[in-house]
Design an enzyme around this catalytic site. Sequence first.
Site: not given
Ligand code: PMT
Length: 393
Positions: A205, A284, A302-303, A318
């Site tokens: 991404n 490939k 993870i979170v 986030f």
């Molecule tokens: O890196 P930059 O270019 O500075 O951009 C910053 C950002 C936009 C990446 C950052 O501000 C941000 O929003 N990060 C979280 C991106 C994300 O994956 O969001 P989500 O809404 O899809 O996920 C929600 C939360 O779950 C996030 O805290 C993510 O880290 C976490 N997650 C998601 C999937 C997974 N398998 N494990 C996780 O821990």
Amino acid sequence: MKRILLGISGGIAAYKSAELVRLLRKNDYEIRVVMTHAATQFITPLTLQALSGHAVHTQLLDANQENAMGHINLARWAELFLIAPASANCMAKLSLGIADDLLSTLYLAAECPVYIAPAMNQAMWNKPVTQENLKRLAQHKVSVIGPEAGSQACGEVGYGRMTEPSDILAQLNAFHAPQLLLNKKILISAGPTREALDPVRYITNRSSGKMGYALAQQAQLLGAKVTLVSGPVPLATPKNIHTIYVESAAEMYTAVMQQVAGQDIFISAAAVADYTPDKMQTEKIKKQGDITQLSLHKTQDIVASVASLANKPFTVGFAAETDNLEHYALDKLQRKNLDMIAANWVGQAEGGFDSAYNALQVYWQNGQKTLTMTNKTQLANQLLTLIAERLDA
Ligand code: PMT
């Protein structure tokens, strides 16, 4: 309002001082500028006079300027003395107490805190004598901001770029900020993950890691002990921060779970892949028909895994959304059992992925706060301040 004396020594980075003065003024600093003769070859005193709103000082013995504000008075006036850029020659003189021009004399006369933002060619920075001068300045309680790594005006690559003005400003602010996170242990994830399809292709991404790295650096300035788990990003390894590099969501999961014990705070700023290919092909993948399909399965969250631990740290997620920001953020806050969630718009013209700027809508149980669009360094500082408040509450 803070009274800041800005010293500019000779180097190509002197052109950045104009932006620095503009930002300092915008942030309520009252500024006086002093330039070495060499600095005036790179940027005119008139430019800095216009931006600072005051005459620029260049001469040690200038009858007019001594009348208006003598050099000792100037040193006494300052609450803070910042030298940016500080050239190798300037650092050498300051470290030995040589006072043969106005800037170096002011350094000797100054009783306020002194900060330098070095800028020079990478080989000059790495030269043992420059490193010895740096050590001596640190022993003399001079605070050093940067330099950063990257491509230089001379075409070479390495450490020696002056820290960007917005980051210098954030660091000056942070130096004076109370140590809100003193000795707190913080684990931060940053950047994208890469999910391999075959030896040459992957799903990823647009995350640049800037948000997570800014959080790590600001947390360190606020006194925290920081561990950073980083996906693949083109950013320099932050100085003095324990950084673990990973590639896939599975590797990020393992690294975070290995590091989480004993942490006070976990901030999940990484853009972790939600799905990964069922199998990485060892060869490939060959072009076949007009349409092909990928089979993907969910990655571990993870979170949410951290937030489900019996002894969980204060866990901040986030939410990156293109629509219904509040609705989806609140859903993630509840569903993942988070203590706080920082929601940002992505896919817009400004902010979000890859931009140097961002804005956040932060939610916790029974509370919320808007952090308006600013650079990610300042935004990180504001988010960490909020986390420190909630941690205490
Ligand atoms: O890196 P930059 O270019 O500075 O951009 C910053 C950002 C936009 C990446 C950052 O501000 C941000 O929003 N990060 C979280 C991106 C994300 O994956 O969001 P989500 O809404 O899809 O996920 C929600 C939360 O779950 C996030 O805290 C993510 O880290 C976490 N997650 C998601 C999937 C997974 N398998 N494990 C996780 O821990």
